[in-house]
Design a protein around this motif. Structure first.
Motif, PDB file in Angstrom:
ATOM      1  N   SER A  51       0.826  -1.201   0.000  1.00  0.00           N
ATOM      2  CA  SER A  51       0.000   0.000   0.000  1.00  0.00           C
ATOM      3  C   SER A  51       0.860   1.250   0.000  1.00  0.00           C
ATOM      4  O   SER A  51       0.600   2.209  -0.734  1.00  0.00           O
ATOM      5  CB  SER A  51      -0.936   0.014   1.216  1.00  0.00           C
ATOM      6  OG  SER A  51      -1.924  -0.995   1.112  1.00  0.00           O
ATOM      7  N   ASN A  69       1.560   4.534  -2.616  1.00  0.00           N
ATOM      8  CA  ASN A  69       1.259   5.835  -2.009  1.00  0.00           C
ATOM      9  C   ASN A  69      -0.163   5.894  -1.473  1.00  0.00           C
ATOM     10  O   ASN A  69      -0.851   6.907  -1.589  1.00  0.00           O
ATOM     11  CB  ASN A  69       1.502   6.978  -2.991  1.00  0.00           C
ATOM     12  CG  ASN A  69       1.592   8.326  -2.289  1.00  0.00           C
ATOM     13  OD1 ASN A  69       1.976   8.410  -1.118  1.00  0.00           O
ATOM     14  ND2 ASN A  69       1.205   9.384  -2.982  1.00  0.00           N
ATOM     15  N   ARG A  70      -0.581   4.779  -0.881  1.00  0.00           N
ATOM     16  CA  ARG A  70      -1.890   4.719  -0.240  1.00  0.00           C
ATOM     17  C   ARG A  70      -1.724   4.229   1.187  1.00  0.00           C
ATOM     18  O   ARG A  70      -0.905   3.333   1.447  1.00  0.00           O
ATOM     19  CB  ARG A  70      -2.830   3.744  -0.974  1.00  0.00           C
ATOM     20  CG  ARG A  70      -3.208   4.132  -2.368  1.00  0.00           C
ATOM     21  CD  ARG A  70      -4.461   3.398  -2.808  1.00  0.00           C
ATOM     22  NE  ARG A  70      -4.327   1.962  -2.751  1.00  0.00           N
ATOM     23  CZ  ARG A  70      -4.070   1.173  -3.791  1.00  0.00           C
ATOM     24  NH1 ARG A  70      -3.891   1.712  -4.995  1.00  0.00           N
ATOM     25  NH2 ARG A  70      -3.972  -0.119  -3.657  1.00  0.00           N
ATOM     26  N   TYR A 127      -2.432   2.016   4.397  1.00  0.00           N
ATOM     27  CA  TYR A 127      -2.950   0.667   4.631  1.00  0.00           C
ATOM     28  C   TYR A 127      -4.029   0.781   5.712  1.00  0.00           C
ATOM     29  O   TYR A 127      -3.728   0.947   6.897  1.00  0.00           O
ATOM     30  CB  TYR A 127      -1.826  -0.270   5.055  1.00  0.00           C
ATOM     31  CG  TYR A 127      -2.290  -1.655   5.423  1.00  0.00           C
ATOM     32  CD1 TYR A 127      -2.907  -2.477   4.487  1.00  0.00           C
ATOM     33  CD2 TYR A 127      -2.116  -2.142   6.721  1.00  0.00           C
ATOM     34  CE1 TYR A 127      -3.338  -3.744   4.825  1.00  0.00           C
ATOM     35  CE2 TYR A 127      -2.537  -3.411   7.064  1.00  0.00           C
ATOM     36  CZ  TYR A 127      -3.150  -4.203   6.108  1.00  0.00           C
ATOM     37  OH  TYR A 127      -3.589  -5.467   6.461  1.00  0.00           O
ATOM     38  N   LEU A 133     -11.871   7.299   3.625  1.00  0.00           N
ATOM     39  CA  LEU A 133     -11.045   6.382   2.842  1.00  0.00           C
ATOM     40  C   LEU A 133     -11.624   4.969   2.849  1.00  0.00           C
ATOM     41  O   LEU A 133     -11.613   4.269   1.822  1.00  0.00           O
ATOM     42  CB  LEU A 133      -9.613   6.374   3.379  1.00  0.00           C
ATOM     43  CG  LEU A 133      -8.786   7.634   3.104  1.00  0.00           C
ATOM     44  CD1 LEU A 133      -7.491   7.607   3.903  1.00  0.00           C
ATOM     45  CD2 LEU A 133      -8.482   7.775   1.614  1.00  0.00           C
ATOM     46  N   ALA A 179     -12.880   2.960  -0.351  1.00  0.00           N
ATOM     47  CA  ALA A 179     -12.264   1.666  -0.672  1.00  0.00           C
ATOM     48  C   ALA A 179     -13.315   0.575  -0.814  1.00  0.00           C
ATOM     49  O   ALA A 179     -13.172  -0.331  -1.649  1.00  0.00           O
ATOM     50  CB  ALA A 179     -11.253   1.301   0.408  1.00  0.00           C
ATOM     51  N   HIS A 196      -9.814   4.421  -4.940  1.00  0.00           N
ATOM     52  CA  HIS A 196      -8.599   4.775  -4.212  1.00  0.00           C
ATOM     53  C   HIS A 196      -8.129   6.125  -4.720  1.00  0.00           C
ATOM     54  O   HIS A 196      -7.890   6.295  -5.912  1.00  0.00           O
ATOM     55  CB  HIS A 196      -7.507   3.728  -4.419  1.00  0.00           C
ATOM     56  CG  HIS A 196      -7.886   2.366  -3.943  1.00  0.00           C
ATOM     57  ND1 HIS A 196      -7.905   2.020  -2.612  1.00  0.00           N
ATOM     58  CD2 HIS A 196      -8.277   1.258  -4.638  1.00  0.00           C
ATOM     59  CE1 HIS A 196      -8.294   0.761  -2.498  1.00  0.00           C
ATOM     60  NE2 HIS A 196      -8.517   0.275  -3.701  1.00  0.00           N
ATOM     61  N   GLU A 234      -7.120  10.539  -3.288  1.00  0.00           N
ATOM     62  CA  GLU A 234      -6.741  11.487  -2.259  1.00  0.00           C
ATOM     63  C   GLU A 234      -7.983  12.096  -1.630  1.00  0.00           C
ATOM     64  O   GLU A 234      -8.989  12.314  -2.316  1.00  0.00           O
ATOM     65  CB  GLU A 234      -5.887  12.607  -2.867  1.00  0.00           C
ATOM     66  CG  GLU A 234      -4.588  12.132  -3.503  1.00  0.00           C
ATOM     67  CD  GLU A 234      -3.584  11.632  -2.484  1.00  0.00           C
ATOM     68  OE1 GLU A 234      -3.590  12.172  -1.351  1.00  0.00           O
ATOM     69  OE2 GLU A 234      -2.800  10.736  -2.811  1.00  0.00           O
ATOM     70  N   TRP A 284     -12.906  14.281  -2.222  1.00  0.00           N
ATOM     71  CA  TRP A 284     -12.040  13.204  -2.691  1.00  0.00           C
ATOM     72  C   TRP A 284     -11.800  13.327  -4.189  1.00  0.00           C
ATOM     73  O   TRP A 284     -12.609  13.862  -4.925  1.00  0.00           O
ATOM     74  CB  TRP A 284     -12.603  11.827  -2.345  1.00  0.00           C
ATOM     75  CG  TRP A 284     -13.920  11.477  -2.997  1.00  0.00           C
ATOM     76  CD1 TRP A 284     -15.169  11.650  -2.476  1.00  0.00           C
ATOM     77  CD2 TRP A 284     -14.107  10.862  -4.281  1.00  0.00           C
ATOM     78  NE1 TRP A 284     -16.127  11.201  -3.345  1.00  0.00           N
ATOM     79  CE2 TRP A 284     -15.500  10.705  -4.458  1.00  0.00           C
ATOM     80  CE3 TRP A 284     -13.253  10.435  -5.285  1.00  0.00           C
ATOM     81  CZ2 TRP A 284     -16.056  10.136  -5.615  1.00  0.00           C
ATOM     82  CZ3 TRP A 284     -13.784   9.869  -6.436  1.00  0.00           C
ATOM     83  CH2 TRP A 284     -15.174   9.725  -6.585  1.00  0.00           C
ATOM     84  N   SER A 317      -9.980  10.877  -7.434  1.00  0.00           N
ATOM     85  CA  SER A 317      -9.334   9.662  -7.931  1.00  0.00           C
ATOM     86  C   SER A 317      -9.228   9.795  -9.443  1.00  0.00           C
ATOM     87  O   SER A 317     -10.232   9.650 -10.154  1.00  0.00           O
ATOM     88  CB  SER A 317     -10.140   8.415  -7.554  1.00  0.00           C
ATOM     89  OG  SER A 317      -9.524   7.248  -8.064  1.00  0.00           O
TER      90      SER A 317
END
Length: 312
Positions: free
Chosen positions: A198, A202-203, A205, A227, A231, A236, A238, A259, A261
């Protein structure tokens, strides 16, 4: 069960003490390698430090830069590795030049003579500070070994170090990733590879994620909830969390979350509630009597474009 067999991390988990909202950490950091066997209970002091180095480190901390000692077996004892974060700068300094380096750092003088290439990947610190809390010795060291082994085995782009106190002993095994300042807790063997994968993407976990250290506890709570909501829908991306509204409704606070993506964007409203729990913050507290009352934040609902979706 006797007091010697109890661990604050196990008590915290059984209590349902949430991870989200516990990620407080200073943004400016100095990390200094020093043999773990010499660490004292203080996160920035060692038994064989000179008085001048010890005093300089205290002064640097008072000026606003958090100081942690770090360790890994491959680092020579008399040659210190230092990192400045969030600058992501790396240095090699001999023991006899350490005071000179710290003086230069305090004065804002050039440090080029000690600087080496910056880290090729993320820096991952795992708290193993047994002199501070026995949970960090028991659970933290096991997590450190598992993380370091996985990085070596799969040749992953991380530098993994043991570290002095990172905050939240009750959440051991505890870790922080630089320069992103993502904090994690309750890391078990089954989390190790997924956490590293993860981070490479750059995500955060999410099963072990405590939040972004640059946010307030309530914002961290909303961030993690958003988040997880995204998910669950295969998204996924920011998220940015606004300050909480001044309006309070039935002891609940709502926070606006934006958000993104790729080219997709959206807005969520996350409802958070303050709750009081009786918990032990450290193992030392276990013998001190009844646990202290502490406030935590819990996300109870996530809303998307006016359509309520229960968060649990």
């Amino acid at each position: 069960m006797s007091a010697t067999q109890r661990f604050c991390a196990q008590e915290s988990l059984a209590l349902g003490d949430p991870l989200a909202g516990s990620a407080a950490h200073a943004e400016c950091n100095l990390l200094l390698s020093w043999p773990r066997a010499k660490w004292r209970r203080s996160l920035r002091q060692a038994s064989d430090m000179s008085e001048e180095v010890s005093t300089r480190l205290e002064a640097i901390a008072e000026e606003g830069r958090r100081v942690n000692l770090i360790h890994r077996r491959s680092q020579p004892e008399e040659c210190h590795r230092l990192y400045l974060m969030p600058e992501n700068r790396r240095y090699e300094v001999s023991r006899n030049e350490l005071s000179t380096f710290l003086v230069a750092l305090q004065r804002g003088a050039p440090l080029a003579q000690w600087e080496i290439d910056p880290p090729a990947g993320s820096l991952l610190l795992c708290c193993t500070h047994g002199k501070k809390d026995k949970c960090c010795a028991k659970f933290g060291y096991a997590a450190y070994k598992a993380l370091a082994t996985a990085v070596d085995l799969y040749e992953l782009p991380f530098e993994v170090w043991e570290s002095t106190h990172l905050g939240g002993c009750r959440l051991a095994a505890s870790a922080v990733v630089f320069p992103t300042l993502r904090k994690y807790g309750r890391i078990n063997d089954e989390d190790v590879l997924s956490l590293l994968e993860s981070e490479m993407a750059n995500r955060p976990y999410l099963p072990c994620y405590r939040g972004d250290s640059r946010l307030s506890p309530i914002q961290q709570c909303a961030q993690v909830a958003a988040l997880e909501w995204l998910a669950a829908r295969g998204i996924h991306g920011e998220v940015s969390v606004a300050q909480p509204s001044n309006e309070q409704e039935s002891s609940r606070w709502w926070l606006a979350v934006h958000w993104q993506s790729g080219s997709d964007t959206g807005r969520l409203a996350v409802y958070c509630e303050p709750r009081m729990i009786q918990r032990y913050d450290t193992c030392a507290d276990l013998a001190a009597g009844p646990p202290a009352a502490s406030q935590v934040w819990v996300a109870t609902q996530v809303m998307d474009t006016g359509k309520a979706s229960l968060y649990s």
